[in-house]
Design a protein around this motif. Structure first.
Motif, PDB file in Angstrom:
ATOM      1  N   SER A  38       0.858  -1.286   0.281  1.00 34.42           N
ATOM      2  CA  SER A  38       0.066   0.228   0.333  1.00 34.42           C
ATOM      3  C   SER A  38       0.877   1.293  -0.111  1.00 34.42           C
ATOM      4  N   ARG A  41      -0.318   5.944   4.177  1.00 36.00           N
ATOM      5  CA  ARG A  41      -1.848   6.375   4.377  1.00 36.00           C
ATOM      6  C   ARG A  41      -1.702   7.864   4.317  1.00 36.00           C
ATOM      7  N   ARG A  75      -6.737  -2.119   2.390  1.00 34.25           N
ATOM      8  CA  ARG A  75      -7.436  -2.262   3.745  1.00 34.25           C
ATOM      9  C   ARG A  75      -6.948  -0.945   4.742  1.00 34.25           C
ATOM     10  N   PRO A  76      -5.773  -0.325   4.782  1.00 37.79           N
ATOM     11  CA  PRO A  76      -5.568   0.810   5.565  1.00 37.79           C
ATOM     12  C   PRO A  76      -6.579   1.857   5.063  1.00 37.79           C
TER      13      PRO A  76
END
Length: 116
Positions: A38, A41, A75-76
């Motif tokens: 990923s 964030r 998912r984050p």
């Protein structure tokens, strides 16, 4: 670049809509997580969140659903996408670590999951 692309696409969708053609959802691609990793964030929030929110708001203003495609393990980002009002997410890549059953259990009342 993202701003220009989004605003151009929304202007074109407005023209289609105003010409009398309607649809049930708008679907766009933004691979925030490529393969198994990923993006941070912070990077997602800083660079992409405003564009996702604009697309979601446009769809909801038309009374339709907002559906995002993002490969990899996102998912984050799911809690933030739910807060933004996203209606559907795909592809739910199991090979990248996505767990459709866990996501459905945790967010199934707020978000439609397409894929897995």
């Amino acid at each position: 670049m993202w701003h220009t692309e989004l605003e151009t696409e929304l202007a074109l969708l407005d023209m289609v809509w105003e010409a009398g053609y309607t649809f049930d959802s708008v679907f766009w691609y933004d691979d925030m997580a490529i393969n198994l990793t990923s993006s941070s964030r912070c990077a997602c929030t800083e660079f992409a969140a405003a564009f996702h929110q604009r697309a979601i708001d446009w769809a909801h203003a038309k009374g339709i659903k907002a559906h995002l495609h993002s490969c990899g393990d996102v998912r984050p980002f799911v809690p933030e996408l739910v807060k933004m009002g996203l209606d559907a997410l795909n592809p739910l890549e199991v090979k990248a670590g996505m767990d459709p059953l866990q996501l459905k259990q945790q967010f199934g009342r707020e978000l439609v999951f397409h894929g897995g």
